[in-house]
Design an enzyme around this catalytic site. Sequence first.
Site, mmCIF file in Angstrom:
data_model
loop_
_atom_site.group_PDB
_atom_site.id
_atom_site.type_symbol
_atom_site.label_atom_id
_atom_site.label_comp_id
_atom_site.label_asym_id
_atom_site.label_seq_id
_atom_site.Cartn_x
_atom_site.Cartn_y
_atom_site.Cartn_z
ATOM 1 N N ASN A 35 0.848 -1.195 -0.078
ATOM 2 C CA ASN A 35 -0.079 0.110 -0.036
ATOM 3 C C ASN A 35 0.880 1.248 0.282
ATOM 4 O O ASN A 35 2.333 1.093 0.007
ATOM 5 C CB ASN A 35 -0.937 -0.051 1.189
ATOM 6 C CG ASN A 35 -2.264 -0.734 0.828
ATOM 7 O OD1 ASN A 35 -2.858 -0.403 -0.214
ATOM 8 N ND2 ASN A 35 -2.909 -1.293 1.543
ATOM 9 N N LYS B 272 -6.428 4.791 -4.860
ATOM 10 C CA LYS B 272 -6.081 3.576 -3.843
ATOM 11 C C LYS B 272 -5.864 4.161 -2.545
ATOM 12 O O LYS B 272 -6.869 3.913 -1.471
ATOM 13 C CB LYS B 272 -5.291 2.399 -4.119
ATOM 14 C CG LYS B 272 -5.015 1.487 -2.972
ATOM 15 C CD LYS B 272 -6.001 0.384 -3.161
ATOM 16 C CE LYS B 272 -6.045 -0.311 -1.733
ATOM 17 N NZ LYS B 272 -4.917 -1.412 -1.660
ATOM 18 N N SER C 193 -6.706 -4.059 6.114
ATOM 19 C CA SER C 193 -5.276 -4.563 6.965
ATOM 20 C C SER C 193 -4.794 -3.484 7.962
ATOM 21 O O SER C 193 -4.441 -3.905 9.183
ATOM 22 C CB SER C 193 -4.379 -4.777 6.083
ATOM 23 O OG SER C 193 -3.855 -3.681 5.369
ATOM 24 N N GLU D 106 1.276 0.768 9.532
ATOM 25 C CA GLU D 106 1.701 1.346 8.409
ATOM 26 C C GLU D 106 1.333 2.702 8.431
ATOM 27 O O GLU D 106 0.855 3.285 7.433
ATOM 28 C CB GLU D 106 1.393 0.639 6.861
ATOM 29 C CG GLU D 106 2.078 -0.589 6.856
ATOM 30 C CD GLU D 106 1.462 -1.376 5.597
ATOM 31 O OE1 GLU D 106 0.394 -1.527 5.397
ATOM 32 O OE2 GLU D 106 2.539 -1.605 4.725
HETATM 33 N N1 LIG Z 1 -3.769 -7.631 3.664
HETATM 34 C C1 LIG Z 1 -4.597 -6.960 2.825
HETATM 35 O O1 LIG Z 1 -5.645 -7.189 2.502
HETATM 36 C C2 LIG Z 1 -3.875 -6.037 2.002
HETATM 37 C C3 LIG Z 1 -2.563 -5.661 2.285
HETATM 38 N N2 LIG Z 1 -1.935 -4.647 1.473
HETATM 39 C C4 LIG Z 1 -0.701 -4.039 1.480
HETATM 40 O O2 LIG Z 1 0.126 -5.238 1.324
HETATM 41 C C5 LIG Z 1 1.336 -5.136 2.083
HETATM 42 C C6 LIG Z 1 1.489 -6.619 2.563
HETATM 43 O O3 LIG Z 1 0.434 -6.506 3.801
HETATM 44 P P1 LIG Z 1 -0.060 -7.980 4.263
HETATM 45 O O4 LIG Z 1 0.257 -9.089 3.368
HETATM 46 O O5 LIG Z 1 -1.164 -7.690 4.859
HETATM 47 O O6 LIG Z 1 1.018 -8.268 5.327
HETATM 48 P P2 LIG Z 1 1.395 -9.359 6.571
HETATM 49 O O7 LIG Z 1 1.916 -8.803 7.818
HETATM 50 O O8 LIG Z 1 0.209 -10.264 6.563
HETATM 51 O O9 LIG Z 1 2.510 -10.034 5.758
HETATM 52 C C7 LIG Z 1 3.894 -9.248 5.865
HETATM 53 C C8 LIG Z 1 4.742 -10.622 5.611
HETATM 54 O O10 LIG Z 1 6.093 -9.920 5.499
HETATM 55 C C9 LIG Z 1 6.995 -11.097 6.131
HETATM 56 N N3 LIG Z 1 8.424 -10.296 6.448
HETATM 57 C C10 LIG Z 1 8.645 -9.128 7.169
HETATM 58 N N4 LIG Z 1 10.132 -9.075 7.177
HETATM 59 C C11 LIG Z 1 10.604 -9.933 6.406
HETATM 60 C C12 LIG Z 1 11.868 -10.408 6.129
HETATM 61 N N5 LIG Z 1 12.816 -9.653 6.457
HETATM 62 N N6 LIG Z 1 12.068 -11.549 5.610
HETATM 63 C C13 LIG Z 1 10.742 -12.048 5.023
HETATM 64 N N7 LIG Z 1 9.764 -12.029 5.313
HETATM 65 C C14 LIG Z 1 9.386 -10.885 6.023
HETATM 66 C C15 LIG Z 1 6.197 -11.233 7.356
HETATM 67 O O11 LIG Z 1 7.017 -12.151 8.033
HETATM 68 P P3 LIG Z 1 6.351 -13.175 9.425
HETATM 69 O O12 LIG Z 1 5.564 -14.342 8.694
HETATM 70 O O13 LIG Z 1 7.293 -13.573 10.339
HETATM 71 O O14 LIG Z 1 5.074 -12.075 10.039
HETATM 72 C C16 LIG Z 1 4.837 -11.441 6.803
HETATM 73 O O15 LIG Z 1 4.881 -12.984 6.361
HETATM 74 C C17 LIG Z 1 1.107 -4.021 3.027
HETATM 75 O O16 LIG Z 1 1.778 -2.810 2.409
HETATM 76 C C18 LIG Z 1 -0.355 -3.820 2.939
HETATM 77 O O17 LIG Z 1 -0.526 -2.469 3.083
HETATM 78 C C19 LIG Z 1 -2.702 -4.164 0.232
HETATM 79 C C20 LIG Z 1 -3.904 -4.585 -0.090
HETATM 80 C C21 LIG Z 1 -4.431 -5.475 0.752
HETATM 81 C C1 LIG Z 2 -9.105 -2.246 1.829
HETATM 82 C C2 LIG Z 2 -7.751 -3.315 0.992
HETATM 83 C C3 LIG Z 2 -8.293 -4.684 1.379
HETATM 84 C C4 LIG Z 2 -8.065 -3.053 -0.351
HETATM 85 O O1 LIG Z 2 -7.151 -4.167 -1.033
HETATM 86 C C5 LIG Z 2 -6.738 -2.696 1.422
HETATM 87 O O2 LIG Z 2 -5.949 -2.142 0.914
HETATM 88 C C6 LIG Z 2 -6.147 -3.136 2.863
HETATM 89 O O3 LIG Z 2 -6.619 -3.697 3.878
HETATM 90 O O4 LIG Z 2 -4.979 -2.794 3.421
#
Ligand SMILES: NC(=O)C1=CN([C@@H]2O[C@H](COP(=O)(O)OP(=O)(O)OC[C@H]3O[C@@H](n4cnc5c(N)ncnc54)[C@H](OP(=O)(O)O)[C@@H]3O)[C@@H](O)[C@H]2O)C=CC1
Ligand SMILES: CC(C)(CO)C(=O)C(=O)O
Length: 296
Positions: A98, A175, A245, A257
């Site tokens: 994001n 977004k 999230s 974040e």
């Molecule tokens: N979730 C959602 O619905 C959405 C999220 N986003 C964006 O996507 C991005 C990711 O979010 P999200 O997936 O939710 O986050 P999560 O917290 O679910 O996942 C982040 C991952 O990164 C891992 N990580 C952190 N540091 C390291 C490292 N040094 N080496 C390897 N792995 C590492 C974490 O490890 P560990 O397993 O140890 O925690 C975890 O698995 C963010 O910017 C978020 O804002 C965008 C749209 C939707």
């Molecule tokens: C609202 C949403 C799910 C849209 O992808 C998002 O960006 C988040 O959860 O961080």
Amino acid sequence: MTTIAIIGPGAIGGTLAAWLAQDPALAVTVCARTPFDGLRVETPEGVITAQPDILSDPSQAQVVDWVLVCTKTYDAEATRPWLEGLAGPQTRVAIVQNGVEHVQLFAHLVPAQTIVPVMINLPAVRNAPGQIVQHRHGIIAVPAGPNGEAFAALFDKTEIEATAHEDFTSQLWIKLTTNSQSIVPTLTLRAPGPVWNEALENIVRGVVEECAAVGRAEGATIPQSVIDAAIAASMTMREGAVSGSFHADRLAGHRLEVDARNGVIVRLGRKHGIPTPMNGVLVTLLEASGSPWISK
Ligand SMILES: NC(=O)C1=CN([C@@H]2O[C@H](COP(=O)(O)OP(=O)(O)OC[C@H]3O[C@@H](n4cnc5c(N)ncnc54)[C@H](OP(=O)(O)O)[C@@H]3O)[C@@H](O)[C@H]2O)C=CC1
Ligand SMILES: CC(C)(CO)C(=O)C(=O)O
């Protein structure tokens, strides 16, 4: 065979890894901080599973065609050891996060021209390592050009809709504008809908309109309908609902974040001389909430 390494198998990284691993032409490796045994993702199209190679030691990383960085924005620096092993001269590095500062956050780690910033609209939650629920159809936007188009093509065999856009700046800011209102339930830990009143509407409207004003100053085209839809989403949010999230992370006691989601509106507003009082107050209050999870 195209080789792909995904750094950060959380909600987004795990979902993308599982989808990409369905395509036999792609060799997917997952780079994890917390080791796990395989991926299971409940998607709107049914459950998908995958057994990609899982690395937990950056010294085992080998150069790949594509790196997808799917960590939180505040973990950019922590990906350095992975990027040192995974990125060679031909590697392209997609930042799937994001915010609007994908390139700025990683330009000190890999050459800027190899970075593909990715806007992802895909609500997902990780319930345990490797166990994820994808709530809706996923949409990805990338900049037009050879790198963006090659990235979008990686998803050809998946249900994720990936498109390259000439005006990618607008995609990012639309977004962010849509997401900006999420700071209210993230701070109050309650859906605004059931307690909606004129004063609350003024706060939500201020947050969203400030974001759109700053985005427009940054060159984005943000239709009024985006602003109206973001306010309506806040107004109609039902009791008990989680706005995404950001809100989910505060409920779970995870680091937030804040800077990438609303702090950036204040910072860039200052640069353009645009007042951002609502975002300023809410960012300050969230930071002052005494949590260890605030990220600058
Ligand atoms: N979730 C959602 O619905 C959405 C999220 N986003 C964006 O996507 C991005 C990711 O979010 P999200 O997936 O939710 O986050 P999560 O917290 O679910 O996942 C982040 C991952 O990164 C891992 N990580 C952190 N540091 C390291 C490292 N040094 N080496 C390897 N792995 C590492 C974490 O490890 P560990 O397993 O140890 O925690 C975890 O698995 C963010 O910017 C978020 O804002 C965008 C749209 C939707
Ligand atoms: C609202 C949403 C799910 C849209 O992808 C998002 O960006 C988040 O959860 O961080």
